[in-house]
Enzyme design. Structure first.
Site, PDB file in Angstrom:
ATOM      1  N   ASN A   1     -15.513  -8.558 -17.665  1.00  0.00           N
ATOM      2  CA  ASN A   1     -16.843  -9.072 -17.339  1.00  0.00           C
ATOM      3  C   ASN A   1     -17.017 -10.448 -17.976  1.00  0.00           C
ATOM      4  O   ASN A   1     -16.487 -10.742 -19.053  1.00  0.00           O
ATOM      5  CB  ASN A   1     -17.961  -8.096 -17.744  1.00  0.00           C
ATOM      6  CG  ASN A   1     -17.889  -7.608 -19.178  1.00  0.00           C
ATOM      7  OD1 ASN A   1     -16.823  -7.568 -19.789  1.00  0.00           O
ATOM      8  ND2 ASN A   1     -19.024  -7.225 -19.726  1.00  0.00           N
TER       9      ASN A   1
ATOM     10  N   GLU B   1     -14.840  -5.432 -12.614  1.00  0.00           N
ATOM     11  CA  GLU B   1     -14.254  -5.062 -11.323  1.00  0.00           C
ATOM     12  C   GLU B   1     -14.233  -6.261 -10.380  1.00  0.00           C
ATOM     13  O   GLU B   1     -13.294  -6.461  -9.613  1.00  0.00           O
ATOM     14  CB  GLU B   1     -15.062  -3.924 -10.671  1.00  0.00           C
ATOM     15  CG  GLU B   1     -15.084  -2.626 -11.458  1.00  0.00           C
ATOM     16  CD  GLU B   1     -16.244  -2.539 -12.434  1.00  0.00           C
ATOM     17  OE1 GLU B   1     -16.630  -3.575 -13.015  1.00  0.00           O
ATOM     18  OE2 GLU B   1     -16.762  -1.438 -12.636  1.00  0.00           O
TER      19      GLU B   1
ATOM     20  N   CYS C   1     -20.470  -3.003  -7.692  1.00  0.00           N
ATOM     21  CA  CYS C   1     -18.997  -2.964  -7.729  1.00  0.00           C
ATOM     22  C   CYS C   1     -18.454  -1.831  -6.870  1.00  0.00           C
ATOM     23  O   CYS C   1     -17.361  -1.960  -6.307  1.00  0.00           O
ATOM     24  CB  CYS C   1     -18.507  -2.859  -9.167  1.00  0.00           C
ATOM     25  SG  CYS C   1     -18.698  -4.437 -10.035  1.00  0.00           S
TER      26      CYS C   1
HETATM   27  N1  THU Z   1     -20.326  -4.146 -16.409  1.00  0.00           N
HETATM   28  C1  THU Z   1     -19.102  -4.236 -15.808  1.00  0.00           C
HETATM   29  O1  THU Z   1     -18.324  -5.168 -16.096  1.00  0.00           O
HETATM   30  N2  THU Z   1     -18.769  -3.300 -14.907  1.00  0.00           N
HETATM   31  C2  THU Z   1     -19.551  -2.243 -14.562  1.00  0.00           C
HETATM   32  O2  THU Z   1     -19.233  -1.520 -13.612  1.00  0.00           O
HETATM   33  C3  THU Z   1     -20.756  -1.955 -15.332  1.00  0.00           C
HETATM   34  C4  THU Z   1     -21.284  -3.099 -16.116  1.00  0.00           C
HETATM   35  C5  THU Z   1     -20.715  -5.198 -17.367  1.00  0.00           C
HETATM   36  C6  THU Z   1     -21.762  -6.130 -16.848  1.00  0.00           C
HETATM   37  C7  THU Z   1     -22.373  -6.656 -18.133  1.00  0.00           C
HETATM   38  O3  THU Z   1     -21.625  -7.793 -18.557  1.00  0.00           O
HETATM   39  C8  THU Z   1     -22.173  -5.530 -19.126  1.00  0.00           C
HETATM   40  O4  THU Z   1     -21.237  -4.636 -18.545  1.00  0.00           O
HETATM   41  C9  THU Z   1     -23.446  -4.776 -19.447  1.00  0.00           C
HETATM   42  O5  THU Z   1     -24.078  -4.322 -18.299  1.00  0.00           O
END
Ligand code: THU
Length: 130
Positions: A41, A54, A88
Site C-alpha cells: 500500500n 493489491e 480491490c
Molecule cells: N489496505 C490495503 O492495502 N489492502 C486492503 O485490502 C485493505 C486496506 C491498506 C489501505 C490503507 O493504506 C491501509 O491498509 C489502512 O486502510
C-alpha cells in the site's frame, strides 16, 4: 507455492508507505506465466489518494504483460488476517475468475483460503460487457 507467495507478500509489505495508518499491507499475485507479482500500500498526505497493496500488485502484473490472476495472497501486520477491501475485490475480479483462490494471511502465516466468489458473490466482470 503458497510459502513462496507468503514470503513475497511479506517482503512487499515491509516496503509499504503507510505513515498515516501505520497499517502495512503486502500482496502477492501469481499470473498465468507463473511469475509472482507483488505490491504494497502507498498512502498519501491527501488521504484518499493512497492505494492498496493489491492495486500495486495488479499494476505490476499488467506492466509485465500477464493478463490473468491465478492466485492471490494478502498479508498485513495485525494478528487479524487482512481480507481485500471492496474496491480491490473488484480489481482482482477484472483479471480472475469466481474460482480464483485468495489466501488471507496474518504475520505468522496463511489463516484462510477462499475463492473470489466467496469474497465477491454474484460479481460483475468483463464477461458482462460482451
Ligand atoms: N489496505 C490495503 O492495502 N489492502 C486492503 O485490502 C485493505 C486496506 C491498506 C489501505 C490503507 O493504506 C491501509 O491498509 C489502512 O486502510
Amino acid at each position: 507455492m503458497t510459502d513462496e507467495l507468503f514470503a513475497a507478500a511479506c517482503a512487499a509489505r515491509d516496503r509499504a508507505h503507510a505513515p498515516y495508518s501505520k497499517f502495512k499491507v503486502g500482496a502477492a499475485i501469481v499470473g498465468e506465466s507463473g511469475r509472482i507479482f507483488t505490491g504494497c500500500n502507498v498512502e498519501n498526505a491527501a488521504y484518499p489518494e493512497g492505494w492498496c497493496a493489491e492495486t500495486s500488485a495488479i499494476a505490476a502484473l499488467v506492466m509485465a504483460g500477464d493478463t490473468k490472476i491465478i492466485e492471490v495472497l494478502v498479508v498485513g501486520i495485525s494478528p487479524e488476517p487482512v481480507t481485500p477491501c471492496g474496491g480491490c475485490r473488484q480489481r482482482i475480479r477484472e483479471f480472475a475468475t469466481p474460482t480464483t483462490t485468495i489466501h488471507i494471511a496474518a504475520p505468522d502465516g496463511v489463516q484462510q483460503s477462499m475463492t473470489l466468489a466467496d469474497l465477491l458473490p454474484q460479481s460483475f466482470g468483463p464477461d458482462n460487457l460482451s
